[in-house]
Write a protein that holds these residues in place. Structure first.
Motif, PDB file in Angstrom:
ATOM      1  N   LEU A  51     -67.840  19.039 -13.902  1.00  0.00           N
ATOM      2  CA  LEU A  51     -68.069  17.631 -13.581  1.00  0.00           C
ATOM      3  C   LEU A  51     -66.865  16.820 -14.026  1.00  0.00           C
ATOM      4  N   LEU A  52     -66.585  15.767 -13.339  1.00  0.00           N
ATOM      5  CA  LEU A  52     -65.398  14.957 -13.611  1.00  0.00           C
ATOM      6  C   LEU A  52     -65.353  14.452 -15.054  1.00  0.00           C
ATOM      7  N   THR A  53     -66.502  14.116 -15.635  1.00  0.00           N
ATOM      8  CA  THR A  53     -66.533  13.557 -16.995  1.00  0.00           C
ATOM      9  C   THR A  53     -66.692  14.620 -18.083  1.00  0.00           C
ATOM     10  N   THR A  54     -66.674  15.877 -17.695  1.00  0.00           N
ATOM     11  CA  THR A  54     -66.884  16.960 -18.664  1.00  0.00           C
ATOM     12  C   THR A  54     -65.559  17.630 -19.010  1.00  0.00           C
ATOM     13  N   GLN A  55     -65.343  17.827 -20.302  1.00  0.00           N
ATOM     14  CA  GLN A  55     -64.177  18.586 -20.745  1.00  0.00           C
ATOM     15  C   GLN A  55     -64.537  20.062 -20.758  1.00  0.00           C
ATOM     16  N   LEU A  56     -63.568  20.889 -20.424  1.00  0.00           N
ATOM     17  CA  LEU A  56     -63.777  22.327 -20.396  1.00  0.00           C
ATOM     18  C   LEU A  56     -62.801  22.999 -21.356  1.00  0.00           C
ATOM     19  N   TYR A  57     -63.331  23.861 -22.218  1.00  0.00           N
ATOM     20  CA  TYR A  57     -62.514  24.689 -23.106  1.00  0.00           C
ATOM     21  C   TYR A  57     -62.849  26.147 -22.834  1.00  0.00           C
ATOM     22  N   VAL A  58     -61.832  26.978 -22.842  1.00  0.00           N
ATOM     23  CA  VAL A  58     -62.010  28.422 -22.740  1.00  0.00           C
ATOM     24  C   VAL A  58     -61.350  29.016 -23.970  1.00  0.00           C
ATOM     25  N   THR A  59     -62.115  29.786 -24.726  1.00  0.00           N
ATOM     26  CA  THR A  59     -61.624  30.303 -26.001  1.00  0.00           C
ATOM     27  C   THR A  59     -62.032  31.766 -26.166  1.00  0.00           C
ATOM     28  N   PRO A  60     -61.234  32.530 -26.913  1.00  0.00           N
ATOM     29  CA  PRO A  60     -61.651  33.913 -27.170  1.00  0.00           C
ATOM     30  C   PRO A  60     -62.801  33.947 -28.167  1.00  0.00           C
ATOM     31  N   VAL A  61     -63.558  35.016 -28.110  1.00  0.00           N
ATOM     32  CA  VAL A  61     -64.653  35.209 -29.046  1.00  0.00           C
ATOM     33  C   VAL A  61     -64.093  35.392 -30.451  1.00  0.00           C
ATOM     34  N   GLU A  62     -64.862  35.000 -31.430  1.00  0.00           N
ATOM     35  CA  GLU A  62     -64.485  35.222 -32.828  1.00  0.00           C
ATOM     36  C   GLU A  62     -65.361  36.356 -33.360  1.00  0.00           C
ATOM     37  N   PHE A  63     -64.714  37.454 -33.746  1.00  0.00           N
ATOM     38  CA  PHE A  63     -65.451  38.600 -34.264  1.00  0.00           C
ATOM     39  C   PHE A  63     -65.596  38.496 -35.772  1.00  0.00           C
ATOM     40  N   VAL A  64     -66.800  38.753 -36.260  1.00  0.00           N
ATOM     41  CA  VAL A  64     -67.054  38.900 -37.690  1.00  0.00           C
ATOM     42  C   VAL A  64     -67.400  40.370 -37.898  1.00  0.00           C
ATOM     43  N   THR A  65     -66.594  41.050 -38.693  1.00  0.00           N
ATOM     44  CA  THR A  65     -66.787  42.477 -38.922  1.00  0.00           C
ATOM     45  C   THR A  65     -67.803  42.680 -40.030  1.00  0.00           C
ATOM     46  N   VAL A  66     -68.856  43.435 -39.733  1.00  0.00           N
ATOM     47  CA  VAL A  66     -69.931  43.690 -40.684  1.00  0.00           C
ATOM     48  C   VAL A  66     -69.878  45.153 -41.103  1.00  0.00           C
ATOM     49  N   SER A  67     -69.814  45.373 -42.416  1.00  0.00           N
ATOM     50  CA  SER A  67     -69.816  46.729 -42.967  1.00  0.00           C
ATOM     51  C   SER A  67     -71.081  46.939 -43.785  1.00  0.00           C
ATOM     52  N   VAL A  68     -71.576  48.164 -43.738  1.00  0.00           N
ATOM     53  CA  VAL A  68     -72.825  48.515 -44.415  1.00  0.00           C
ATOM     54  C   VAL A  68     -72.521  49.552 -45.488  1.00  0.00           C
ATOM     55  N   GLU A  69     -73.098  49.343 -46.656  1.00  0.00           N
ATOM     56  CA  GLU A  69     -73.084  50.359 -47.704  1.00  0.00           C
ATOM     57  C   GLU A  69     -74.542  50.692 -47.987  1.00  0.00           C
ATOM     58  N   ALA A  70     -74.879  51.970 -47.847  1.00  0.00           N
ATOM     59  CA  ALA A  70     -76.284  52.344 -47.998  1.00  0.00           C
ATOM     60  C   ALA A  70     -76.431  53.714 -48.643  1.00  0.00           C
TER      61      ALA A  70
END
Length: 180
Positions: A51-70
């Motif tokens: 839409l004319l009044t809408t701003q558009l941003y395109v961005t890469p995903v932000e990864f959060v790395t999750v590690s498990v100790e079990a």
């Protein structure tokens, strides 16, 4: 909608598209970072439709790395190395950004990682009787989000790992021990 990658809070008349590229066969997580040319191509494709009044941003995903100790106690008749492999496969499948998540349809943007879900995945691994210790750690958490560490054996028990609105998780390096 309403999400600006560099500002907090909701921003009216704004749409941000977060891009996760399709990995090449045999490609690791590093292949899932969107290159600038891909981001520009997505922007050029979507720009005529905004839409004319809408701003558009395109961005890469932000990864959060999750590690498990079990530490998991095995059922009788199982080999530790096999049980550890079974656990690792379940955790990696659950924490996969494109094929994982609670519904196995990909990790939803901004959805936290709950310690109870990791517990459930480990308990469902073949050869596991029960879990004697479990903790999660997060890497690559943006400064705007506190790095939360959950641990059954610490005073901070029950806290989950928070993910940014435009982020998803990636499976990290896991330390798994199967005990008799």
């Amino acid at each position: 909608p309403y999400f600006h990658p560099l500002r907090s809070g909701n921003v009216p008349r704004l749409v941000t598209v977060v891009v996760i590229p399709t990995p090449e066969p045999g490609g690791g997580m590093e292949k899932l970072v969107a290159r600038r040319d891909l981001l520009e191509a997505v922007y050029r494709h979507l720009e005529p439709y905004r839409l004319l009044t809408t701003q558009l941003y395109v961005t890469p995903v932000e990864f959060v790395t999750v590690s498990v100790e079990a530490e998991a106690v095995m059922l009788p008749g199982y080999v530790p190395q096999t049980v550890e492999t079974n656990i690792k496969e379940r955790i990696n499948a659950f924490l996969h950004p494109l094929n994982g998540g609670p519904d196995r349809n990909g990790w939803p943007f901004g959805r936290p990682v709950y310690l109870s879900e990791i517990n459930r995945e480990i308990r469902r691994a073949e050869g596991v009787d029960y879990i004697s210790g479990l903790s999660l750690t997060a890497e690559n958490v943006p400064d705007s989000i506190p790095d939360r560490v959950s641990d059954y054996n610490s005073p901070g028990a029950g806290r989950d790992i928070v993910i940014p609105r435009h982020g998803v998780i990636a499976s990290g390096t896991h330390r798994l021990t199967a005990l008799k």
